[in-house]
Design a protein around this motif. Structure first.
Motif, PDB file in Angstrom:
ATOM      1  N   ASN A  36      23.919  18.119 -25.803  1.00  0.00           N
ATOM      2  CA  ASN A  36      23.553  18.493 -24.443  1.00  0.00           C
ATOM      3  C   ASN A  36      22.119  18.124 -24.119  1.00  0.00           C
ATOM      4  OD1 ASN A  36      25.717  19.478 -23.149  1.00  0.00           O
ATOM      5  ND2 ASN A  36      25.511  21.545 -23.938  1.00  0.00           N
ATOM      6  N   VAL A  43      34.038  11.727 -30.965  1.00  0.00           N
ATOM      7  CA  VAL A  43      33.845  12.181 -29.593  1.00  0.00           C
ATOM      8  C   VAL A  43      32.376  12.539 -29.368  1.00  0.00           C
ATOM      9  CG1 VAL A  43      34.441  14.580 -30.119  1.00  0.00           C
ATOM     10  CG2 VAL A  43      34.737  13.722 -27.811  1.00  0.00           C
ATOM     11  N   TYR A  49      33.009  35.777 -26.759  1.00  0.00           N
ATOM     12  CA  TYR A  49      33.606  36.028 -25.446  1.00  0.00           C
ATOM     13  C   TYR A  49      35.107  35.774 -25.454  1.00  0.00           C
ATOM     14  CZ  TYR A  49      28.686  35.150 -24.403  1.00  0.00           C
ATOM     15  OH  TYR A  49      27.331  35.151 -24.410  1.00  0.00           O
ATOM     16  N   LEU A  50      35.521  34.843 -26.278  1.00  0.00           N
ATOM     17  CA  LEU A  50      36.902  34.390 -26.184  1.00  0.00           C
ATOM     18  C   LEU A  50      37.790  35.007 -27.261  1.00  0.00           C
ATOM     19  CD1 LEU A  50      36.122  30.699 -25.344  1.00  0.00           C
ATOM     20  CD2 LEU A  50      36.926  32.448 -23.806  1.00  0.00           C
ATOM     21  N   LEU A  64      41.590  36.099 -26.718  1.00  0.00           N
ATOM     22  CA  LEU A  64      42.158  35.407 -25.558  1.00  0.00           C
ATOM     23  C   LEU A  64      42.913  34.145 -25.975  1.00  0.00           C
ATOM     24  CD1 LEU A  64      39.313  35.642 -22.929  1.00  0.00           C
ATOM     25  CD2 LEU A  64      41.557  36.653 -22.774  1.00  0.00           C
ATOM     26  N   ASN A  68      46.904  31.022 -19.929  1.00  0.00           N
ATOM     27  CA  ASN A  68      46.041  30.296 -19.005  1.00  0.00           C
ATOM     28  C   ASN A  68      44.866  29.617 -19.695  1.00  0.00           C
ATOM     29  OD1 ASN A  68      47.187  30.489 -16.514  1.00  0.00           O
ATOM     30  ND2 ASN A  68      46.407  32.556 -16.172  1.00  0.00           N
ATOM     31  N   GLN A  84      43.381  27.256 -22.623  1.00  0.00           N
ATOM     32  CA  GLN A  84      43.635  26.277 -23.670  1.00  0.00           C
ATOM     33  C   GLN A  84      42.314  25.794 -24.237  1.00  0.00           C
ATOM     34  OE1 GLN A  84      45.668  24.443 -20.768  1.00  0.00           O
ATOM     35  NE2 GLN A  84      47.294  25.905 -21.141  1.00  0.00           N
ATOM     36  N   LEU A 127      40.689  22.476 -26.061  1.00  0.00           N
ATOM     37  CA  LEU A 127      40.922  21.059 -26.301  1.00  0.00           C
ATOM     38  C   LEU A 127      39.845  20.569 -27.253  1.00  0.00           C
ATOM     39  CD1 LEU A 127      42.450  18.508 -25.637  1.00  0.00           C
ATOM     40  CD2 LEU A 127      40.919  18.159 -23.731  1.00  0.00           C
ATOM     41  N   PHE A 139      38.443  22.510 -16.195  1.00  0.00           N
ATOM     42  CA  PHE A 139      37.924  22.202 -17.527  1.00  0.00           C
ATOM     43  C   PHE A 139      36.514  22.757 -17.613  1.00  0.00           C
ATOM     44  CE2 PHE A 139      41.226  19.014 -17.375  1.00  0.00           C
ATOM     45  CZ  PHE A 139      41.704  19.030 -18.664  1.00  0.00           C
ATOM     46  N   GLU A 170      31.677  23.829 -22.915  1.00  0.00           N
ATOM     47  CA  GLU A 170      31.261  25.125 -23.457  1.00  0.00           C
ATOM     48  C   GLU A 170      29.761  25.345 -23.367  1.00  0.00           C
ATOM     49  OE1 GLU A 170      32.529  25.299 -27.429  1.00  0.00           O
ATOM     50  OE2 GLU A 170      31.293  23.660 -28.110  1.00  0.00           O
ATOM     51  N   GLY A 171      28.983  24.270 -23.308  1.00  0.00           N
ATOM     52  CA  GLY A 171      27.547  24.449 -23.122  1.00  0.00           C
ATOM     53  C   GLY A 171      26.830  24.992 -24.336  1.00  0.00           C
ATOM     54  N   HIS A 181      31.938  29.545 -22.474  1.00  0.00           N
ATOM     55  CA  HIS A 181      32.914  30.515 -22.970  1.00  0.00           C
ATOM     56  C   HIS A 181      32.995  31.715 -22.032  1.00  0.00           C
ATOM     57  CE1 HIS A 181      32.943  29.124 -27.445  1.00  0.00           C
ATOM     58  NE2 HIS A 181      33.127  28.138 -26.593  1.00  0.00           N
ATOM     59  N   ALA A 200      34.772  30.710 -18.921  1.00  0.00           N
ATOM     60  CA  ALA A 200      36.204  30.549 -19.187  1.00  0.00           C
ATOM     61  C   ALA A 200      36.884  31.911 -19.255  1.00  0.00           C
ATOM     62  CB  ALA A 200      36.402  29.787 -20.498  1.00  0.00           C
ATOM     63  N   LYS A 201      36.200  32.841 -19.891  1.00  0.00           N
ATOM     64  CA  LYS A 201      36.776  34.171 -20.024  1.00  0.00           C
ATOM     65  C   LYS A 201      37.015  34.789 -18.645  1.00  0.00           C
ATOM     66  CE  LYS A 201      35.705  38.638 -22.027  1.00  0.00           C
ATOM     67  NZ  LYS A 201      34.618  39.454 -22.557  1.00  0.00           N
ATOM     68  N   THR A 246      42.680  27.432 -17.437  1.00  0.00           N
ATOM     69  CA  THR A 246      41.375  26.965 -17.886  1.00  0.00           C
ATOM     70  C   THR A 246      41.514  26.273 -19.234  1.00  0.00           C
ATOM     71  OG1 THR A 246      40.446  28.902 -16.834  1.00  0.00           O
ATOM     72  CG2 THR A 246      39.016  27.699 -18.324  1.00  0.00           C
ATOM     73  N   THR A 247      40.811  25.203 -19.393  1.00  0.00           N
ATOM     74  CA  THR A 247      40.765  24.521 -20.683  1.00  0.00           C
ATOM     75  C   THR A 247      39.306  24.408 -21.103  1.00  0.00           C
ATOM     76  OG1 THR A 247      42.671  23.225 -20.021  1.00  0.00           O
ATOM     77  CG2 THR A 247      41.467  22.478 -21.942  1.00  0.00           C
ATOM     78  N   VAL A 248      39.034  24.867 -22.290  1.00  0.00           N
ATOM     79  CA  VAL A 248      37.670  24.771 -22.810  1.00  0.00           C
ATOM     80  C   VAL A 248      37.551  23.490 -23.619  1.00  0.00           C
ATOM     81  CG1 VAL A 248      35.908  25.873 -24.215  1.00  0.00           C
ATOM     82  CG2 VAL A 248      37.504  27.262 -22.927  1.00  0.00           C
ATOM     83  N   ILE A 249      36.535  22.709 -23.315  1.00  0.00           N
ATOM     84  CA  ILE A 249      36.313  21.490 -24.088  1.00  0.00           C
ATOM     85  C   ILE A 249      34.899  21.536 -24.671  1.00  0.00           C
ATOM     86  CG2 ILE A 249      37.885  20.117 -22.697  1.00  0.00           C
ATOM     87  CD1 ILE A 249      35.472  18.912 -21.311  1.00  0.00           C
ATOM     88  N   THR A 250      34.696  20.706 -25.659  1.00  0.00           N
ATOM     89  CA  THR A 250      33.339  20.620 -26.212  1.00  0.00           C
ATOM     90  C   THR A 250      32.481  19.796 -25.255  1.00  0.00           C
ATOM     91  OG1 THR A 250      34.037  18.708 -27.471  1.00  0.00           O
ATOM     92  CG2 THR A 250      34.030  20.798 -28.603  1.00  0.00           C
ATOM     93  N   ASP A 251      31.190  19.929 -25.401  1.00  0.00           N
ATOM     94  CA  ASP A 251      30.288  19.187 -24.507  1.00  0.00           C
ATOM     95  C   ASP A 251      30.421  17.686 -24.733  1.00  0.00           C
ATOM     96  OD1 ASP A 251      29.086  21.606 -23.595  1.00  0.00           O
ATOM     97  OD2 ASP A 251      28.124  21.716 -25.541  1.00  0.00           O
ATOM     98  N   ALA A 254      33.012  16.067 -25.241  1.00  0.00           N
ATOM     99  CA  ALA A 254      34.231  15.502 -24.665  1.00  0.00           C
ATOM    100  C   ALA A 254      34.126  15.327 -23.150  1.00  0.00           C
ATOM    101  CB  ALA A 254      35.425  16.378 -25.003  1.00  0.00           C
TER     102      ALA A 254
END
Lengths: 629, 403
Positions: free
Chosen positions: A490, A519, A575-576, A579, A584, A586, A588, B239, B242-243, B250, B253-254, B263-268, B270
Motif C-alpha cells: 500500500n 499477485v 473484525y471478521l 463471519l 454475503n 467472501q 478472495l 469488493f 483490506e488496507g 475488514h 466489510a463487517k 461483500t468480497t474481501v481482497i488483499t491490497d 489484488a
C-alpha cells in the motif's frame, strides 16, 4: 562480386539486432563459396552462419530470394550456399540455427540444397534434389532421407552442440511471417515443377516426393509460428501435433467435467462453501482438509510413486513453493520414478511411461494447479519419453531419461539463473535504490551477487498479505548485511520516489509480453512506471509460454480464503471473526496477476535482456530447441 | 473564560495524542469548540468582528498545530472565520443601506434585512454595496442578483468594513453580530453532522443494478453511500481491499455484511487484478486539496492508477469540511503520518537484525496526484477535481488561507 546481382534480388532482408549476440565468433562454415551466385546475395555476409553476430532478423516483406532462386535453380543447378535463408533454417531438423560444426558435413549438402528458401526442410531439400538431380549423385539423395529420419539418433549428436552454443548465449533468433513462408512454399513447388519439367523424365520419382512432402508440410506451415514443437523434428505426424497443442485448461464451472475429474481424483477436496462468483471457473476448495487424509493414505496408495506422493503433499502443505522449487522437486520425483520403473509385460516403455507420468501429473494438479514452468517441464519429459528410440534397451532408456531430466534441471534452471544474475548485476550501480516485491529467487540471487561484488546499493522490500514472503527475503538479505527497508504494498507510492530500479520475478512470461507473477507485481510495476522508474523482470526462459492472457481473472489460482480473514500476529484485528460462513461475505485470495507489457522495461532471461515485445521470439526459438536439450 | 481555555487545551491534547480519529468527528469537535469560544468571547463595542476573528484565530492556531495532518481542523477554523467576516459584511452593508435610504433604521427592520430576506426596496442598493465589497461569488450568481462584471476585486478585510461599521448603530450590531455568527456556526455544525446523509442521498443516481464496486479503507461516508443504494433495492457487489496494515477494510466489510450487502474481501495486492471487472471505485477521502488532489487512505494512489489504466470511474466522497484550501507541496512527506513499524514487522522476530539498519515505515496516508480522472462529490452534487478552486473561493475567504 556484384557482377551478377539480380536487380530483383537487391533488396536486403531487414536486419534488426534485438540484443542477442553470439559470444563466440564462428568462421563461415560454408564449405566452399559457390562460383556463380554467392555474392549475389548480400545476405551471406550477415547471415547467422557467416558472422559472429547473430541478430534477430526480420524478413523482407517480399521474399526475394524465393523469387529469384527458382529461376536460377532452373537455369543452373549449382546454387549459392548463401541462399540457405534463415527462414528455411528455422525448421531444420536439429533446430539449431548456428551452423555447428557437427552439422556442416550434413549441412554442406543441405545448404547447397535449399535454394528455394522454403520454410520446411523436406520441401527445400527435395525440391533442390529435383533441381540438382543432374549434378548431385544419388548417394547424396539418400542423405536427405537420413536427415528426415526419426530424430532420436541424429539429435543426440547435434543436440549437445546446440546446447553448448546456447549456453554461451549464442542463440540467434529470427523472425518470419507466415505469409513469407507460404509464398516461399509456393515458389518451392513451382520451382520443383519447373525443374521436373526441365529435367524431363529424369527424376519423376523425386519430384513426386517433393510435392508430397510439400503438401504434407504445408499444413504445419501456418501454425508453426505459434505452435512450439510442431514443426521441429523432420516431418512430425499430425497426431504429434495435436498432442503438442496446449490443452484448454479445465474449467471448474463445467459441471460434467468436474464430476468426471472427481471420480478419478486421489485427493478428496471439499469444495468451499462460500465461493466467489467471478471465479467459478477455478477450483475453490477448503484448504487444510486434504492433508491429514492424504497422509494416512501414504502407505496404501499403490499406483502412486512415493516420491511423487511426497512432492504432492509438500505442494499442498506449502512446504515447496515458488516456480523453480516446485519444478525441480517435480522433476526429481520423476527421476526417481524413472529409476524405479520397469516396463510391464506386453507394454512398451514409451507408451506406458507416458501414461504413468500423466497420472502423476494429474495427481500433482489435484494437489495444486500446475505452474507454467512445471507445464513446460512436463512437456519436455513427455517429449523425451516419446522420442526414445524403440531399439534402446530398458536400462539404456532409463539412464537416458534420467540424464535428460538432470540436464534440464541444470541447464534450464540452475545455469539459467546464473546467466540471469550475470546480466542483471550489470544493471546495478553504486548508489542504486532497488525495489523488489515478494521473494523471487532470481532477484534474490541478483541482489546477493551484486552485494558480493561490493556494489553499494539499498534494497526496498515490498511485501503484501497474506503470504508475507518478503519477510523471508528481508531476513536473508539482512543476514548478508544488505541495507534494507521493508514496507507493505500500500505504501508503494510513498517510497517510489527514491527508487532507481525495480526488480521483479515472474512465474511465467506469456507471448504477448504479459508477465504472470505473484499477485501485486502488477501494482508495483504500474506505480513504478507511473513514477518513470524502470522495471526489470528476471525470468528463466523455460517459464515462457506461448499462451496469451489479457487479465488476471480468466486463469489464476486461488489460495486459502481464511488466510485473509485472519491477520497473523495481530490479535486486535478480529473484525471478521465468526463471519466466515456468512453467505454475503467472501474472501478472495488471488495468487497471481498479469502485468501488462507496457509497464515492463526489460525482461532478463538466460538468452539476454529483451524487451517484452521480443518474448514471442524467444518462445518460438526456445520451445523448438528445448525439446532437444 | 477559563472554562473555554481548559476545553481548548483538552481538545489540543486529544488531537496531539490522536485520540480523535476521522475528519468528521474532528471537524465537529472543532466547530463546537469554536462556537463556545465565540459565545464566551466578550466583544468590545468597536471592532467586534476583528475581536472575534482574533479569538477564533488564536484557538485555531493551537488546534492546527496540535495535529497539522488533520486538515479538517484548519478547514473548519477557516470556515468559521469566513462566517464571521460574511456576517460582519452583511450587517455593514445593511447598515449602510439603512443609513442611506432611511433616516431612522430601527433594530426590527435590520433583523428582517438579514440574508436573502432584504426588503425589496433596498435590494438593489444592497446588491450594489455587496458587489463593491466582495468578489463575485457563486452564491450571488445563483441568487440572480445583478452584478457588474467589471467590479474590481476588493478584499473584504476587516479594516475595510470596520470603518464603515462605526457609523452604524453600534449597540444593536454588537449583539446582532455574535448572534448571527453563532446561528451560522450552528448551521455549519448541522451540515457537518448531516454530511453522510446528504451524500448518501445521491447514491441512487450513481449505482445501478448488478454493479461491481471497489472500495478501500473504512469510511462512514462510503458505508452510508453504499447502504443507501442497497436500501433502494439496488443489488450490487462490493469488493473491499483490506488496507493493511490497519485492516480498515475488514471493518468496512463487517459493517457491509451486517447490512446485507454481498461483500468480497481482497488483499491490497489484488486491486490491479480485480479492477478490470470493477465498474466504479468509490473511496472516502481524508482531505480534498485545492488543486483537486485527494488525500486518502494508504493505497489510494495504486487504486487510482489502476482505475485510470482501465478507465474505471473513480469517485471520491467527501463532505465540505474536507475541502482544504491549501495547495499540497510534497504532500507524501509533509501531510503524512507514519505509524509504528511494529504493525508491519514483529520486532521480536527481527530484533537480531535491527542493528543492520532495517528501516520500516507504514505511511498512514498518501496522496493522489491531481492528474487522475476522479470526481468529487459533496452534498451539493458532483464536481470535477479541476473545479475545486472555485468551491474553495466559495467556502473560505482569501485572508484566512494562511493562518
Amino acid at each position: 562480386m556484384e557482377s551478377r546481382r539480380n536487380p530483383r534480388a537487391v533488396v536486403d532482408p531487414k536486419v534488426r539486432q534485438v540484443g542477442f549476440f553470439t559470444s563466440s565468433s564462428q568462421p563461415d562454415s560454408t564449405p566452399q563459396p559457390d562460383p556463380i551466385a554467392p555474392a549475389s546475395h548480400p545476405v551471406s555476409s550477415i547471415s547467422p552462419s557467416g558472422n559472429s553476430l547473430s541478430p534477430v532478423m526480420i524478413p523482407p516483406p517480399r521474399h526475394n530470394s524465393s523469387d529469384t532462386f527458382p529461376l536460377r535453380a532452373a537455369a543452373a543447378s549449382a546454387v549459392s550456399p548463401s541462399s540457405f535463408s534463415y527462414s528455411s533454417r528455422r525448421d531444420f531438423p536439429d533446430g539449431s540455427t548456428t551452423a555447428s560444426p557437427g552439422r556442416v558435413s550434413r549441412g554442406s549438402f543441405a545448404k547447397s540444397s535449399v535454394p528455394a528458401a522454403s520454410s520446411l526442410p523436406g520441401v527445400g531439400m527435395d525440391s533442390m534434389a529435383a533441381a540438382t538431380s543432374s549434378s548431385v549423385p544419388a548417394s547424396r539423395l539418400t542423405t536427405v532421407s537420413i536427415v528426415n529420419m526419426p530424430p532420436g539418433l541424429t539429435e543426440k549428436a547435434s543436440g549437445k552442440q546446440v546446447q553448448s552454443d546456447q549456453m554461451k548465449n549464442s542463440k540467434p533468433l529470427k523472425e518470419k511471417t507466415t505469409k513469407a513462408e507460404r509464398r516461399a512454399l509456393q515458389e518451392a513447388q513451382r520451382a520443383a515443377k519447373a525443374a521436373a519439367k526441365a529435367e524431363g523424365g529424369k527424376a519423376p520419382l523425386v519430384t513426386s516426393g517433393s510435392v508430397a512432402s510439400t503438401s504434407k508440410a504445408a499444413k504445419p506451415a501456418k501454425p508453426s509460428s505459434q505452435k512450439n514443437e510442431g514443426a521441429v523434428a523432420a516431418g512430425p505426424s499430425e497426431k504429434d501435433r495435436k498432442k503438442d497443442a496446449p490443452h484448454p485448461r479445465m474449467q471448474y464451472d463445467d459441471e460434467s467435467r468436474v464430476v468426471k475429474a472427481k471420480r478419478r481424483a486421489v485427493v478428496k477436496q471439499t469444495e468451499a462453501k462460500n465461493r466467489v462468483e467471478l471465479f467459478r471457473h477455478l477450483p475453490q476448495y477448503e484448504h487444510g482438509t486434504q492433508l491429514p487424509d492424504l497422509e494416512t493414505k501414504f502407505f496404501q496408495l499403490d499406483p502412486m510413486h512415493p516420491a511423487v506422493y511426497k512432492v504432492g503433499l509438500q505442494y499442498i502443505s506449502g512446504d515447496i513453493s515458488g516456480g523453480n522449487a516446485r519444478c525441480i522437486a517435480m522433476l526429481q520425483a520423476f527421476q526417481e520414478v524413472v529409476r524405479d520403473y520397469s516396463t510391464p509385460p506386453e507394454k512398451t516403455l514409451n507408451r506406458d511411461m507416458t501414461a504413468k507420468i500423466s497420472s502423476y501429473v494429474s495427481f500433482l494438479i489435484e494437489c495444486r494447479p500446475l505452474s507454467v514452468s512445471m507445464g513446460n517441464a512436463i512437456r519436455f519429459v513427455k517429449n523425451r519419453i516419446a522420442k526414445l528410440p524403440i531399439t534402446l534397451a530398458e536400462y539404456e532408456a532409463k539412464a537416458a531419461l534420467q540424464s535428460d531430466i538432470e540436464r534440464f534441471i541444470n541447464e534450464k534452471i540452475i545455469m539459467a539463473d546464473n546467466v540471469i544474475v550475470k546480466h542483471a548485476v550489470s544493471k546495478i550501480r553504486d548508489g542504486d535504490v532497488l525495489l523488489t516485491y515478494g521473494a523471487a529467487t532470481a532477484v534474490e540471487m541478483v541482489l546477493l551477487h551484486a552485494h558480493e561484488l561490493r556494489k553499494k546499493f539499498r534494497v526496498l522490500v515490498v511485501d503484501s498479505r497474506p503470504k508475507l514472503e518478503g519477510q523471508l527475503l528481508l531476513r536473508r538479505l539482512i543476514k548478508r548485511g544488505i541495507n534494507c527497508t521493508y514496507t507493505h504494498i500500500n505504501a508503494i507510492s510513498y517510497i517510489m520516489h527514491e527508487v532507481t530500479k525495480v526488480f521483479l520475478g515472474a512465474s511465467s512470461v506469456l507471448s504477448n509480453g504479459t508477465v504472470y507473477s505473484r499477485v501485486g507485481t502488477a501494482c508495483v510495476a504500474m506505480v513504478a512506471s507511473a513514477f518513470r522508474v524502470p522495471v526489470l523482470v528476471c525470468c528463466e526462459a523455460y517459464k515462457f509460454h506461448e499462451r496469451v492472457q489479457l487479465d488476471s481473472i480468466c486463469s489464476n489460482e486461488l489460495g486459502d480464503p481464511n488466510a485473509i480473514s485472519k491477520v497473523h500476529g495481530r490479535e486486535d484485528i478480529n473484525y471478521l471473526d465468526g463471519l466466515t460462513n456468512n453467505a454475503n461475505l467472501q474472501f478472495l485470495n488471488l495468487m497471481y496477476d498479469a502485468t501488462p507489457s507496457d509497464y515492463i522495461s526489460m525482461i532478463i532471461t538466460d538468452y539476454g535482456m529483451v524487451p517484452p515485445t521480443s518474448v514471442p521470439v524467444i518462445v518460438r526459438e526456445y520451445q523448438k530447441e528445448h525439446l532437444l536439450v | 473564560m477559563p472554562d473555554v481555555q481548559s476545553t481548548v487545551l483538552e481538545f489540543v491534547n486529544k488531537l496531539r495524542k490522536r485520540k480523535i480519529e476521522g475528519s468528521q468527528a474532528t471537524a465537529r469537535y472543532t466547530v463546537e469548540l469554536l462556537r463556545s469560544v465565540i459565545s464566551q468571547q466578550r466583544v468590545p463595542h468597536a471592532n467586534q468582528a476583528s475581536a472575534l476573528i482574533d479569538a477564533v484565530k488564536a484557538v485555531g492556531e493551537q488546534l492546527v498545530a496540535a495535529n497539522p495532518v488533520e486538515l479538517a481542523v484548519g478547514n473548519v477554523v477557516r470556515r468559521v472565520l469566513h462566517i464571521i467576516r460574511e456576517e460582519n459584511l452583511s450587517l455593514t452593508t445593511a447598515a449602510m443601506a439603512g443609513l442611506d435610504l432611511m433616516d431612522a433604521s430601527d433594530d426590527d427592520e435590520l433583523d428582517n434585512s438579514k440574508g436573502i430576506g432584504y426588503p425589496a426596496m433596498s435590494a438593489a442598493v444592497v446588491a450594489a454595496a455587496r458587489s463593491t465589497l466582495r468578489p463575485p461569488s457563486l452564491q450571488t450568481l445563483l441568487e440572480g442578483t445583478p452584478e457588474s462584471a467589471t467590479v474590481p476585486y476588493t478584499s473584504s478585510s476587516g479594516a475595510d468594513s470596520e470603518s464603515k461599521s462605526k457609523s452604524a448603530d453600534k449597540s444593536s450590531i454588537t449583539r446582532k453580530l455574535k448572534h448571527d455568527v453563532i446561528e451560522e456556526v450552528n448551521q455549519l455544525i448541522q451540515e457537518i453532522a448531516g454530511c453522510h446523509e446528504q451524500i448518501a442521498e445521491q447514491a441512487i443516481e450513481h449505482i445501478h443494478q448488478n454493479e461491481v464496486i471497489l472500495t478501500l479503507g473504512s469510511s462512514r461516508t462510503v458505508l452510508e453511500f453504499l447502504c443507501a443504494a442497497k436500501e433502494k433495492k439496488r443489488s450490487f457487489r462490493v469488493f473491499v481491499a483490506e488496507g493493511a496494515p490497519r485492516y480498515q477494510g475488514h471493518l468496512l466489510a463487517k459493517e457491509l455484511v451486517a447490512r446485507g450487502l454481498p461483500t468480497t474481501v481482497i488483499t491490497d495486492s489484488a486491486v490491479f487484478a480485480m479492477i478490470s471487472r470493477v465498474n466504479m471505485v468509490i473511496i472516502g477521502a481524508h482531505a480534498v486539496m485545492a488543486n483537486g488532489g485527494v488525500i486518502g487512505p494508504v493505497g489510494v494512489n495504486m487504486a487510482a492508477l489502476a482505475a485510470q489504466k482501465h478507465a474505471v470511474p473513480f469517485v471520491v466522497l467527501a463532505g465540505s469540511h474536507k475541502l482544504c484550501p491549501l495547495y499540497p507541496h510534497n504532500p507524501e512527506v509533509l501531510l503524512n503520518e507514519l505509524r509504528s513499524p511494529s504493525e508491519l514487522l514483529d520486532f521480536g522476530e527481527f530484533s537480531d537484525c535491527l542493528d543492520f539498519g532495517v528501516g520500516s515505515g507504514s505511511p498512514l496516508l498518501q496522496v493522489v496526484n491531481p492528474t487522475f480522472d476522479y470526481y468529487y462529490l459533496d452534498y451539493r452534487g458532483g464536481h470535477n477535481p479541476s473545479y475545486m478552486y472555485r468551491l474553495i473561493a466559495d467556502y473560505y475567504s482569501a485572508d484566512d488561507l494562511v493562518m
